[in-house]
Design an enzyme around this catalytic site. Structure first.
Site, short mmCIF file in Angstrom:
data_model
loop_
_atom_site.label_atom_id
_atom_site.label_comp_id
_atom_site.label_asym_id
_atom_site.label_seq_id
_atom_site.Cartn_x
_atom_site.Cartn_y
_atom_site.Cartn_z
N ASN A 193 -3.60 -9.58 2.28
CA ASN A 193 -4.29 -9.65 0.98
C ASN A 193 -4.42 -11.07 0.43
O ASN A 193 -5.20 -11.31 -0.50
CB ASN A 193 -3.61 -8.75 -0.07
CG ASN A 193 -3.85 -7.27 0.14
OD1 ASN A 193 -2.99 -6.43 -0.13
ND2 ASN A 193 -5.04 -6.91 0.63
N ASP A 238 -4.37 2.58 -2.81
CA ASP A 238 -5.66 1.93 -2.50
C ASP A 238 -6.79 2.51 -3.36
O ASP A 238 -6.74 3.68 -3.74
CB ASP A 238 -5.96 2.12 -1.01
CG ASP A 238 -7.01 1.13 -0.51
OD1 ASP A 238 -7.25 0.11 -1.20
OD2 ASP A 238 -7.59 1.39 0.56
C1 IPE Z 1 -3.62 -2.03 1.88
O1 IPE Z 1 -4.82 -1.95 1.19
C2 IPE Z 1 -2.61 -2.82 1.12
C3 IPE Z 1 -2.36 -2.42 -0.26
C4 IPE Z 1 -2.72 -1.34 -0.87
C5 IPE Z 1 -1.59 -3.36 -0.98
P1 IPE Z 1 -6.08 -2.82 1.60
O2 IPE Z 1 -7.20 -2.35 0.74
O3 IPE Z 1 -5.75 -4.26 1.55
O4 IPE Z 1 -6.30 -2.40 3.12
P2 IPE Z 1 -7.58 -2.51 4.06
O5 IPE Z 1 -8.02 -3.93 4.02
O6 IPE Z 1 -8.63 -1.60 3.51
O7 IPE Z 1 -7.10 -2.07 5.40
C1 IPE Z 2 -5.44 -1.61 -3.69
O1 IPE Z 2 -6.72 -1.52 -4.17
C2 IPE Z 2 -4.64 -2.69 -4.35
C3 IPE Z 2 -4.41 -3.89 -3.54
C4 IPE Z 2 -4.74 -4.05 -2.28
C5 IPE Z 2 -3.73 -4.98 -4.19
P1 IPE Z 2 -7.89 -2.40 -3.57
O2 IPE Z 2 -7.96 -3.67 -4.32
O3 IPE Z 2 -7.75 -2.52 -2.10
O4 IPE Z 2 -9.15 -1.48 -3.94
P2 IPE Z 2 -10.39 -1.20 -3.02
O5 IPE Z 2 -9.90 -0.70 -1.71
O6 IPE Z 2 -11.14 -2.49 -2.88
O7 IPE Z 2 -11.16 -0.17 -3.78
MG MG Z 3 -8.42 -1.45 -0.53
#
Ligand code: IPE
Ligand code: IPE
Ligand code: MG
Length: 248
Positions: A71, A23
């Site tokens: 997502n 993340d």
């Molecule tokens: C969790 O990350 C899923 C992945 C890293 C693919 P998110 O960024 O989507 O999770 P939330 O929304 O902060 O819980």
């Molecule tokens: C994790 O990074 C990757 C996916 C969920 C695909 P994020 O896209 O959630 O990055 P942040 O949390 O917005 O920084």
């Molecule tokens: Mg994220």
């Protein structure tokens, strides 16, 4: 009693199975005034590095959360960029990984992916199926609750009217892997976001503020070091553990 013990992991010095929520890609890019996509692209490079780092450390299974069932709610442009990156991983990055003996697997509900992605998943899995190195599992359109429900449905389809824990465990997407010993989440959030809910029952949790695109070998080794400091009691008292496993 023996049945219960069979479902509780054993202690190992190096985690056999590491599960990671990668993340912070978006925030990494935003901090640099760049589009979120740049963070995702770099995130894939970091993943490639971490497969190698985990493999060299003796980890047998690395499972990463790449795309959650939730997502899909992101802007269409970002979803489509992530799908493109998934294809790059499945069609291009897999070639090098295959040379390095990596076995690639994908878990999740494949039906919502494009036919091209679905075919690439099959091809990548077939290409690497007989490799004997680390197993990299990419969780895509995956949700922990979804996994438990699909397991229950598989049991219903077999005509089961009463089930036990072992039945569910055997129908989960990662039934043939040991449960994760170490769960890492980068990016500062301290939540599980519907990752491997069932198998995380006895995982050691490691949270770091480091954003995934900044994560590197040194950070991974910090997580391993933290893991090695944990006293994994699995319900027992400290005194019941072999001396080399006591941390007090
Ligand atoms: C969790 O990350 C899923 C992945 C890293 C693919 P998110 O960024 O989507 O999770 P939330 O929304 O902060 O819980
Ligand atoms: C994790 O990074 C990757 C996916 C969920 C695909 P994020 O896209 O959630 O990055 P942040 O949390 O917005 O920084
Ligand atoms: Mg994220």
């Amino acid at each position: 009693m023996s049945h219960i013990a069979a479902n509780i992991p054993e202690y190992t010095q190096v985690p056999r199975h590491v599960a990671v929520i990668m993340d912070g890609n978006g925030r990494w890019a935003k901090k640099r005034l760049m589009p979120r996509m740049v963070g995702h692209k770099r995130g894939l490079d970091v993943l490639e590095d971490m497969v190698r780092v985990c493999s060299e450390a003796g980890v047998s299974y690395l499972t990463v959360f790449a795309f959650s069932t939730e997502n899909w709610r992101r802007p269409a442009e970002e979803v489509s960029f992530l799908m493109g990156l998934f294809l790059v991983a499945l069609q291009k990055k897999v070639i090098e990984m295959n040379k390095n003996g990596v076995r690639l697997r994908v878990i999740g509900d494949r039906s919502r992916f494009s036919p091209e992605i679905q075919q690439s998943i099959v091809d990548a899995e077939q290409l690497t199926a007989h490799n004997t190195g680390i197993t990299l599992t990419i969780a895509a359109d995956y949700g922990g609750r979804w996994d438990i429900v699909q397991a229950a449905n598989a049991l219903i389809a077999e005509g089961k009217t009463e089930i036990n824990e072992a039945d569910i465990s055997q129908k989960l997407m990662l039934a043939d892997a040991p449960e994760p010993d170490l769960f890492i989440r980068t990016g500062g959030e301290t939540r599980i976001s519907n990752f491997m809910l069932w198998q995380m029952a006895y995982a050691e949790f490691y949270f770091t503020d480091v954003l995934w695109p900044d994560f590197d070998a040194a950070e991974m080794h910090k997580a391993f070091a933290s893991f090695q400091q944990r006293e994994r009691r699995f319900g027992r008292t400290s005194e019941q553990l072999p001396a080399e496993q006591q941390r007090a």
